[in-house]
Scaffold this motif. Structure first.
Motif, PDB file in Angstrom:
ATOM      1  N   PRO A   1       0.634  39.116  26.877  1.00 44.43           N
ATOM      2  CA  PRO A   1       0.317  39.811  25.820  1.00 44.43           C
ATOM      3  C   PRO A   1       1.442  40.298  24.882  1.00 44.43           C
ATOM      4  N   THR A   2       0.843  40.544  23.656  1.00 42.41           N
ATOM      5  CA  THR A   2       1.936  40.982  22.971  1.00 42.41           C
ATOM      6  C   THR A   2       2.690  42.552  23.407  1.00 42.41           C
ATOM      7  N   PRO A   3       3.756  42.944  22.883  1.00 42.45           N
ATOM      8  CA  PRO A   3       4.182  44.253  23.407  1.00 42.45           C
ATOM      9  C   PRO A   3       3.479  45.398  22.996  1.00 42.45           C
ATOM     10  N   ALA A   4       2.687  45.363  21.797  1.00 45.87           N
ATOM     11  CA  ALA A   4       1.733  46.546  21.690  1.00 45.87           C
ATOM     12  C   ALA A   4       0.715  46.316  22.425  1.00 45.87           C
ATOM     13  N   SER A   5       0.105  45.319  23.430  1.00 52.00           N
ATOM     14  CA  SER A   5      -0.740  45.422  24.218  1.00 52.00           C
ATOM     15  C   SER A   5      -0.589  46.058  25.539  1.00 52.00           C
ATOM     16  N   ILE A   6       0.620  46.214  25.785  1.00 55.42           N
ATOM     17  CA  ILE A   6       1.045  46.791  27.138  1.00 55.42           C
ATOM     18  C   ILE A   6       1.169  48.259  27.349  1.00 55.42           C
ATOM     19  N   PRO A   7       0.047  48.773  28.153  1.00 52.99           N
ATOM     20  CA  PRO A   7      -0.037  50.248  28.285  1.00 52.99           C
ATOM     21  C   PRO A   7       1.303  50.844  28.868  1.00 52.99           C
ATOM     22  N   PRO A   8       1.595  52.036  28.315  1.00 55.28           N
ATOM     23  CA  PRO A   8       2.405  52.758  28.789  1.00 55.28           C
ATOM     24  C   PRO A   8       2.403  53.106  30.429  1.00 55.28           C
ATOM     25  N   PRO A   9       3.309  53.204  30.988  1.00 57.39           N
ATOM     26  CA  PRO A   9       3.277  53.303  32.672  1.00 57.39           C
ATOM     27  C   PRO A   9       2.572  54.784  32.847  1.00 57.39           C
TER      28      PRO A   9
ATOM     29  N   TYR B   1      -5.614  35.623  28.289  1.00 60.59           N
ATOM     30  CA  TYR B   1      -6.154  36.319  29.214  1.00 60.59           C
ATOM     31  C   TYR B   1      -5.731  37.674  29.420  1.00 60.59           C
ATOM     32  N   TYR B   2      -6.898  38.492  29.319  1.00 65.99           N
ATOM     33  CA  TYR B   2      -6.570  40.251  29.596  1.00 65.99           C
ATOM     34  C   TYR B   2      -6.989  40.803  30.623  1.00 65.99           C
ATOM     35  N   THR B   3      -6.264  41.577  31.295  1.00 64.59           N
ATOM     36  CA  THR B   3      -6.825  42.575  32.524  1.00 64.59           C
ATOM     37  C   THR B   3      -7.429  43.644  31.699  1.00 64.59           C
ATOM     38  N   TYR B   4      -7.974  44.372  32.342  1.00 65.47           N
ATOM     39  CA  TYR B   4      -8.756  45.524  31.987  1.00 65.47           C
ATOM     40  C   TYR B   4      -7.776  46.469  31.433  1.00 65.47           C
ATOM     41  N   ALA B   5      -6.547  46.818  32.084  1.00 65.05           N
ATOM     42  CA  ALA B   5      -5.528  47.739  31.620  1.00 65.05           C
ATOM     43  C   ALA B   5      -5.197  47.039  30.152  1.00 65.05           C
ATOM     44  N   VAL B   6      -4.917  46.001  30.123  1.00 62.24           N
ATOM     45  CA  VAL B   6      -4.278  45.676  28.828  1.00 62.24           C
ATOM     46  C   VAL B   6      -5.404  45.712  27.659  1.00 62.24           C
ATOM     47  N   TRP B   7      -6.696  45.161  28.069  1.00 63.94           N
ATOM     48  CA  TRP B   7      -7.662  45.091  27.108  1.00 63.94           C
ATOM     49  C   TRP B   7      -7.962  46.618  26.442  1.00 63.94           C
TER      50      TRP B   7
ATOM     51  N   GLY C   1       2.491  37.461  14.856  1.00 60.61           N
ATOM     52  CA  GLY C   1       2.465  36.653  13.811  1.00 60.61           C
ATOM     53  C   GLY C   1       1.141  36.619  13.175  1.00 60.61           C
ATOM     54  N   CYS C   2       0.006  36.951  13.958  1.00 61.69           N
ATOM     55  CA  CYS C   2      -1.264  36.892  13.614  1.00 61.69           C
ATOM     56  C   CYS C   2      -1.687  38.309  12.993  1.00 61.69           C
ATOM     57  N   ALA C   3      -2.447  38.280  11.644  1.00 60.37           N
ATOM     58  CA  ALA C   3      -2.393  39.429  10.873  1.00 60.37           C
ATOM     59  C   ALA C   3      -3.341  40.574  11.843  1.00 60.37           C
ATOM     60  N   TYR C   4      -4.372  39.986  12.481  1.00 59.93           N
ATOM     61  CA  TYR C   4      -5.070  40.887  13.304  1.00 59.93           C
ATOM     62  C   TYR C   4      -4.073  41.472  14.373  1.00 59.93           C
ATOM     63  N   GLU C   5      -3.311  40.708  14.972  1.00 62.53           N
ATOM     64  CA  GLU C   5      -2.330  41.414  16.069  1.00 62.53           C
ATOM     65  C   GLU C   5      -1.412  42.228  15.420  1.00 62.53           C
ATOM     66  N   ASP C   6      -1.148  42.039  14.187  1.00 63.17           N
ATOM     67  CA  ASP C   6      -0.161  42.861  13.564  1.00 63.17           C
ATOM     68  C   ASP C   6      -0.778  44.238  13.220  1.00 63.17           C
ATOM     69  N   PHE C   7      -2.081  44.247  12.841  1.00 61.78           N
ATOM     70  CA  PHE C   7      -3.154  45.459  12.816  1.00 61.78           C
ATOM     71  C   PHE C   7      -3.166  46.158  14.036  1.00 61.78           C
ATOM     72  N   LEU C   8      -3.317  45.370  15.100  1.00 60.42           N
ATOM     73  CA  LEU C   8      -3.257  46.147  16.246  1.00 60.42           C
ATOM     74  C   LEU C   8      -1.901  46.961  16.482  1.00 60.42           C
ATOM     75  N   ALA C   9      -1.097  46.244  16.404  1.00 62.20           N
ATOM     76  CA  ALA C   9       0.405  46.925  16.518  1.00 62.20           C
ATOM     77  C   ALA C   9       0.526  48.117  15.723  1.00 62.20           C
ATOM     78  N   SER C  10       0.021  48.130  14.423  1.00 63.18           N
ATOM     79  CA  SER C  10       0.308  49.110  13.474  1.00 63.18           C
ATOM     80  C   SER C  10      -0.494  50.418  14.011  1.00 63.18           C
ATOM     81  N   GLY C  11      -1.720  50.015  14.452  1.00 62.66           N
ATOM     82  CA  GLY C  11      -2.431  51.313  15.061  1.00 62.66           C
ATOM     83  C   GLY C  11      -1.647  51.751  16.416  1.00 62.66           C
ATOM     84  N   ARG C  12      -1.038  50.746  17.193  1.00 57.39           N
ATOM     85  CA  ARG C  12      -0.024  51.432  18.255  1.00 57.39           C
ATOM     86  C   ARG C  12       0.846  52.395  17.714  1.00 57.39           C
ATOM     87  N   LEU C  13       1.624  51.971  16.675  1.00 61.07           N
ATOM     88  CA  LEU C  13       2.743  52.730  16.205  1.00 61.07           C
ATOM     89  C   LEU C  13       2.136  53.900  15.294  1.00 61.07           C
TER      90      LEU C  13
END
Length: 536
Positions: free
Chosen positions: A5-13, A61-67, A165-177
């Protein structure tokens, strides 16, 4: 290469999977909201597979935590884009992680999900975007051309890879930021469980598409009922597949995007139309549940790959009534059937002693109301507009009406259509049915499809049920045909099973019909026999 998963998809500990309730709420009250089931699943089973999307060039593939983290990112990204409570967020996508994300992320932003059928014409999609007042569109790359002219807000395109590199993934990453790591506590809970959850548009077969608005409360209770009635559990694997199996854009996937998560199940998404992929998942992935209309089931059980499953799989059927022959065919493959999302048939212990044909006819009835729903009624309207229940005689025909927790709230921005649909204090379904002595209902037809022949009412569905029992018939549809003497007569369109001889089939089917149907019900014109694509 294994999926990461993208770094933005990994939840903090130290992720906290909880939202703070408004201080005005009583201690013994929490507004019902489907979003809560995802937070609960990620808390209890963080490492369990939640979404599997593998029949694509770049599987994910996404686990519940990542999703859950991705859903949180989407909610913040929507807020950063200017989405406010009650705004509509349009999504145009096949069954894939994007549309699964949207069923939670849009609600987390306190907005209303407007998922659109990409099979509609471009002008119909534009009408829905305009009528709904959508403020943003999130679209799969394959269908971006359908919304290119959208001017009311940004268009976010997903290439369905789950990679950077996908616009949608970039959109999610911007949300994390944008979240500044405030997490779920930075997203206010929706205080009103009667707020809109989804806005799904009808196909517009009788005019402009109408927007069906459902509430958070209704969506939550429908999801709970789905999970209970279809026996979803933590061990379940639910299959989403476009066209062959129910798409998530259709009526919010009958609320199964939330029901599966309520039960901690795993969801498998397939974006292509491929029976081979479906049967591969039946046989290899261990699919236990899927939804689909009767015509979907016909295609599946007659696919070359079809064979009896080692473990029972449950097919949830809706959209139209299945024939007894179809139910018997599914049973042979160890596929059990149930209905949704308002009524289901509850098998009785005595049915086990019946023959497969007798049992299938009973199972084909639509049954009783779901858990969390009020009991459906079959009624006739008197001259004073009062509605009265039909006798429990399996003969008297009335309209199916319903009310309660899981009925829609309204037709969006259409008071006249809403008033007409709710006249008499019930939702008027337009389905004609009878009620049996045990209280079970059996749908006979749509009110607009009933065939009136010489003053007699002939049910196209009842005729289809009997003709479908012929061993050479794969699929059958019955419609009304004008007749100079009788007004209307039934007309049958039949698809033959592969390899069956067409010579003399019309005569054999007519003779078969005369043994099972009343004279006014028998198609008295030559059936139109199709070999899959062409009528003779």
């Amino acid at each position: 290469m294994p999926f990461e998963p993208t770094p933005a998809s990994i939840p903090p500990p130290t992720v906290l999977l909880r939202q703070d309730p408004p201080t005005s709420w009583a201690v013994n009250y929490t507004a019902l909201n489907p979003l809560s089931v995802l937070l609960r699943a990620a808390l209890i089973y963080p490492d369990k597979p939640a979404l599997i999307h593998e029949d694509v060039p770049r599987p994910v593939y996404y686990t519940y935590a990542v999703w859950a983290q991705r859903v949180q990112n989407l909610a913040y990204a929507l807020r950063a884009a200017g989405i406010r409570p009650g705004d509509r967020v349009a999504v145009v996508a096949p069954n894939c992680p994007l549309i699964a994300d949207a069923h939670y992320g849009v609600l987390a932003a306190r907005a209303i999900l407007t998922s659109i059928n990409y099979r509609l014409k471009k002008h119909e999609i534009h009408y829905i975007l305009e009528h709904s007042g959508a403020k943003i569109v999130i679209v799969d790359h394959e269908y971006a051309h359908l919304v290119r002219d959208f001017k009311a807000g940004p268009i976010i395109v997903s290439d369905d890879t789950g990679r950077e590199g996908c616009a949608y993934e970039d959109f999610l990453a911007s949300g994390r930021l944008y979240s500044d790591e405030k997490g779920w506590r930075g997203l206010e809970m929706e205080p009103d469980e009667s707020a809109g959850a989804t806005l799904c548009y009808t196909s517009g077969t009788t005019g402009r598409p109408k927007g069906v608005l459902t509430t958070l409360r209704g969506a939550y209770l429908a999801a709970v009922a789905n999970a209970y009635e279809s026996r979803l559990t933590r061990e379940s694997v639910y299959l989403w597949q476009v066209t062959r199996v129910l798409p998530m854009f259709h009526a919010a996937g009958w609320c199964f995007p939330w029901a599966t998560v309520f039960a901690f199940a795993t969801q498998v998404t397939i974006r292509s139309v491929n029976n081979t992929h479906i049967w591969n998942h039946f046989l290899r992935t261990g699919v236990t549940h899927y939804c689909g209309a009767p015509t979907v089931q016909i295609g599946l059980i007659n696919a070359p790959e079809a064979r009896r499953l080692d473990k029972t799989c449950t097919a949830i059927i809706a959209g139209s009534a299945p024939t007894a022959a179809l139910i018997a065919g599914l049973e042979k493959l160890n596929i059990a059937t149930t209905y949704g999302p308002m009524t289901r048939n509850y098998p009785q212990p005595a049915w086990a002693a019946l023959s497969a044909e007798e049992r299938s006819k009973l199972v084909a009835r639509q049954g009783h109301a779901f858990a969390t729903a009020d009991e459906v009624r079959v009624v006739q309207q008197r001259e004073d507009d009062e509605i009265v229940d039909v006798p429990l005689d399996a003969k008297s025909v009335g309209e199916v009406v319903m009310r309660g927790n899981i009925v829609m709230q309204e037709y969006f921005s259409d008071e006249n259509a809403t008033r007409n649909a709710f006249r008499g204090g019930y939702f008027r379904s337009g389905d004609l049915a009878v009620r049996h002595p045990d209280g079970n209902i059996s749908i006979l037809d749509r009110s607009k499809d009933i065939i009136i022949s010489g003053g007699e009412n002939a049910s196209s569905l009842a005729i289809e049920q009997e003709l479908a029992a012929h061993p050479d018939v794969l699929e059958v549809s019955v419609v009304a045909r004008p007749h100079p003497r009788w007004g209307e007569r039934p007309m049958a369109f039949v698809v033959l099973r592969p390899g069956k001889d067409r010579d003399g089939f019309e005569e054999r089917l007519n003779a078969f019909a005369r043994e099972r149907l009343a004279g006014f019900e028998c198609p008295d014109v030559t059936p139109q026999v199709l070999d899959g694509t062409l009528a003779r």
